[in-house]
Write a protein that holds these residues in place. Structure first.
Motif, short mmCIF file in Angstrom:
data_model
loop_
_atom_site.label_atom_id
_atom_site.label_comp_id
_atom_site.label_asym_id
_atom_site.label_seq_id
_atom_site.Cartn_x
_atom_site.Cartn_y
_atom_site.Cartn_z
N VAL A 1 0.83 -1.20 0.00
CA VAL A 1 0.00 0.00 0.00
C VAL A 1 0.87 1.25 0.00
CG1 VAL A 1 -1.60 1.37 1.42
CG2 VAL A 1 -2.06 -1.05 1.00
N LEU A 2 1.97 1.23 0.76
CA LEU A 2 2.88 2.38 0.78
C LEU A 2 3.49 2.62 -0.60
CD1 LEU A 2 4.81 2.10 4.18
CD2 LEU A 2 3.28 3.94 3.44
N ARG A 3 3.85 1.54 -1.28
CA ARG A 3 4.41 1.69 -2.63
C ARG A 3 3.39 2.31 -3.58
NH1 ARG A 3 6.74 -3.94 -4.50
NH2 ARG A 3 7.47 -2.65 -6.24
N ILE A 4 2.15 1.85 -3.48
CA ILE A 4 1.08 2.40 -4.32
C ILE A 4 0.86 3.87 -4.00
CG2 ILE A 4 -1.40 2.31 -4.79
CD1 ILE A 4 -1.22 -0.72 -4.41
N GLU A 5 0.85 4.20 -2.70
CA GLU A 5 0.63 5.60 -2.31
C GLU A 5 1.75 6.49 -2.84
OE1 GLU A 5 -0.80 8.27 1.47
OE2 GLU A 5 0.34 6.46 1.89
N MET B 1 1.27 9.78 -5.38
CA MET B 1 1.63 11.16 -5.03
C MET B 1 2.34 11.89 -6.18
SD MET B 1 2.94 11.17 -1.10
CE MET B 1 1.84 10.82 0.27
N LEU B 2 2.85 11.14 -7.14
CA LEU B 2 3.62 11.74 -8.22
C LEU B 2 2.81 12.73 -9.07
CD1 LEU B 2 5.81 8.73 -9.39
CD2 LEU B 2 6.51 10.72 -8.05
N PRO B 3 1.53 12.45 -9.38
CA PRO B 3 0.76 13.45 -10.15
C PRO B 3 0.72 14.82 -9.49
CG PRO B 3 -0.40 11.36 -10.16
CD PRO B 3 0.75 11.20 -9.21
N SER B 4 0.68 14.87 -8.15
CA SER B 4 0.68 16.17 -7.45
C SER B 4 1.99 16.91 -7.68
CB SER B 4 0.44 15.96 -5.95
OG SER B 4 -0.84 15.42 -5.72
N PHE B 5 3.09 16.15 -7.76
CA PHE B 5 4.39 16.76 -8.07
C PHE B 5 4.38 17.36 -9.46
CE2 PHE B 5 8.48 15.85 -10.28
CZ PHE B 5 9.21 16.90 -9.75
N PHE B 6 3.83 16.63 -10.43
CA PHE B 6 3.79 17.12 -11.80
C PHE B 6 2.86 18.33 -11.94
CE2 PHE B 6 5.08 12.61 -12.64
CZ PHE B 6 6.35 12.92 -13.11
N VAL B 7 1.79 18.34 -11.16
CA VAL B 7 0.90 19.51 -11.14
C VAL B 7 1.68 20.73 -10.66
CG1 VAL B 7 -1.10 20.56 -10.00
CG2 VAL B 7 -1.26 18.24 -10.89
N GLY B 8 2.52 20.52 -9.62
CA GLY B 8 3.36 21.61 -9.12
C GLY B 8 4.32 22.12 -10.18
N LEU B 9 4.88 21.21 -10.97
CA LEU B 9 5.78 21.61 -12.05
C LEU B 9 5.05 22.44 -13.11
CD1 LEU B 9 7.99 18.45 -12.77
CD2 LEU B 9 8.64 20.53 -11.53
N ILE B 10 3.83 22.00 -13.44
CA ILE B 10 3.05 22.71 -14.46
C ILE B 10 2.75 24.14 -14.04
CG2 ILE B 10 0.78 22.78 -15.60
CD1 ILE B 10 0.85 19.69 -15.55
N TYR B 11 2.41 24.30 -12.75
CA TYR B 11 2.05 25.63 -12.26
C TYR B 11 3.22 26.37 -11.60
CZ TYR B 11 -2.83 24.52 -13.19
OH TYR B 11 -4.01 24.21 -13.82
N ALA C 1 6.72 10.87 -1.83
CA ALA C 1 6.55 9.72 -2.73
C ALA C 1 7.77 8.82 -2.66
CB ALA C 1 6.32 10.20 -4.15
N ALA C 2 8.96 9.42 -2.64
CA ALA C 2 10.20 8.64 -2.55
C ALA C 2 10.28 7.88 -1.23
CB ALA C 2 11.41 9.58 -2.69
N VAL C 3 9.89 8.53 -0.14
CA VAL C 3 9.90 7.88 1.18
C VAL C 3 8.97 6.67 1.17
CG1 VAL C 3 9.26 8.15 3.61
CG2 VAL C 3 10.56 9.95 2.45
N CYS C 4 7.76 6.86 0.65
CA CYS C 4 6.77 5.77 0.63
C CYS C 4 7.25 4.59 -0.22
CB CYS C 4 5.44 6.29 0.09
SG CYS C 4 4.56 7.41 1.19
#
Length: 485
Positions: free
Chosen positions: A13-17, A21-31, A43-46
């Motif tokens: 479950v941690l790996r899936i989580e 979380m990566l899409p939120s990082f990419f959203v941050g890059l876009i904006y 995401a890396a920690v999980c």
């Protein structure tokens, strides 16, 4: 107790989580937001922690029902705890209790919030808030079942522990196949809603986040007024899709494969639609003196749809409506959507079975020698199923009353106290008074917030997976097995 397998599932479950979380990082890059880096770090920690836990696969992968309940409860707690950390790291929700409340509310698709200014949040965090609804709507373990093979009935026991409703059925012989079918339906309906919202002129980011909130029947919005400032077309699109996501997904399976007779014979769905129509009619009649007819119908249909499906969006401050309208909405909070949907509440199937059981009991007093079998959808309901529903309702009322007692310690008015518990244990979102559609839960004490966090988790997981964590035998067995090793 198969503790090794429980830990292994937690790791998965941690790996899936981490991946989610990566899409939120990419959203941050876009904006161009720095907050997105907090999601990448978490995401890396999980992923690293989950990988370390799952390096060695247990030899015994069997999961019985008790392990299924414990695994499910612990997975949702861990999922929420790690999912709350980015809010703290970005500084947008500095308090871990508040961040945990917001995240649990997201994953359990409750939609209750402690935020006083949602529009001040970064796009990364707004996306994560709404995305937690979509993740939690179908359930992260349901996704896990689609990719993780396990022995015997282990998959079914995990699915049974996480899925909403009094019973879980397999659409196809293998549980993994059922999980994949559910996600295909879920994803397809979500994409369809995004398309309709875009056609109505809603910006891409808002169309995606609102579709996540609708699909998971969660209700986190990106504007302070929720859905009120959008056009009637967009409000009707969201109304229709909220109702669609509150339908038992088995009906969509039957429709997709041409089994129309089975789909239209689903008694629970019929009652669900009847309740919606009746409630909309009553509230519409009470609003005619306040709004123009079409506007009154729009508000009535939207608020009925958002409450019975436990979504929690709002187009108006229904706390200002008549007592009759508010009473109908509060009753809908408890009824909830269909079993096998993404909605919360007690579920229409349980309500139908309960009333049929009550009428049978009354009939037995009038005709003591008669033998009446309770039937739902033309099939007899076993006494064991009725007993299970009665036990669930008893546990539900005990938790509800105890929660009200604990929340009342801090001295909120009775309407706020009552509806705050109703809104969280039924995974609704808004209540009345302080926690109404224009309010929030920020004024509650730390203690009350943790009580409500438990209520949200218990309501989403059908009570017993959370309650079983408090059973001393579970922990006694776990420690005994560890001592033998």
């Amino acid at each position: 107790m198969n503790g090794a397998m429980i830990i292994y599932i937690l790791g998965q479950v941690l790996r899936i989580e981490g991946a989610l979380m990566l899409p939120s990082f990419f959203v941050g890059l876009i904006y161009g937001e720095k907050q997105g880096w907090a999601y990448l770090a978490m995401a890396a920690v999980c992923v690293v922690l989950g990988t370390l836990i799952t390096i060695k696969r247990p030899k015994n992968t069997t999961i019985y029902l008790k392990e299924g309940c414990v695994s499910t409860a612990l997975c949702w707690i861990v999922l929420s705890a790690f999912g709350a950390v980015p809010f703290v790291l970005t500084g947008e929700i500095p308090s871990f209790t508040d961040a945990m409340f917001e995240t649990v509310s997201g994953f359990t698709t409750t939609g209750s919030s402690i935020l006083t200014d949602v529009e001040a949040m970064s796009y990364s965090s707004l996306f994560w808030r709404s995305f937690t609804h979509w993740i939690g709507g179908m359930g992260v373990l349901v996704f896990l079942l689609a990719v993780l093979p396990m022995a015997g009935g282990s998959q079914f026991n995990l699915m049974k522990a996480e899925s909403p409703g009094p019973s879980v059925g397999k659409l196809v012989p293998k549980v993994g196949g059922t999980a994949r079918i559910l996600y295909v339906i879920y994803f397809g309906l979500t994409v369809l809603e995004i398309v309709f919202l875009l056609l109505g002129g809603m910006p891409v980011f808002e169309a995606i986040t609102h579709s996540f909130g609708t699909a998971g029947t969660g209700g986190f919005g990106v504007k302070a007024d929720s859905i009120a400032s959008y056009s009637p077309y967009l409000q009707w699109v969201i109304t229709i899709f909220m109702i669609l996501f509150g339908v038992n997904f088995n009906a969509y399976y039957f429709l997709f494969f041409g089994q129309l007779r089975k789909a239209f014979r689903m008694e629970e769905v019929r009652w669900y639609l009847i309740i919606i129509l009746a409630s909309t009619g009553i509230i519409f009649a009470t609003l005619l003196g306040t709004y123009a007819p079409f506007e009154a119908l729009t508000h009535a249909a939207f608020q009925v749809g958002t409450i019975i499906t436990t979504t929690g969006f709002a187009t108006a401050d229904f706390d200002q409506w008549s007592s009759l309208a508010k009473t109908v909405l509060v009753l809908l909070m408890f009824i909830g959507a269909c079993a096998g949907s993404t909605g919360g509440g007690i579920k229409v199937s349980r309500i139908v079975a309960f009333f049929k059981s009550a009428f049978r009991e009354i009939g037995s007093y009038i005709h003591p020698r008669s033998v009446n079998r309770i039937k739902v959808e033309g099939r007899p309901v076993e006494n064991e199923a009725i007993r299970s529903i009665n036990v669930y309702l008893t546990a539900y009322m005990l938790i509800f009353c105890l929660s009200i007692l604990l929340i009342s310690i801090e001295g909120q008015d009775i309407i706020t106290t009552f509806t705050s518990v109703a809104a969280t244990i039924n995974n609704i979102g808004p209540g009345l008074a302080v926690v109404g559609p224009t309010g929030n839960f920020s004024s509650f004490s730390i203690f009350s917030k943790w009580v409500l966090i438990f209520d949200m988790l218990a309501g989403r997981l059908e009570l017993f997976p959370m309650l079983i964590l408090f059973h001393p035998t579970i922990w006694k067995q776990a420690f005994q097995r560890r001592a033998r090793r």
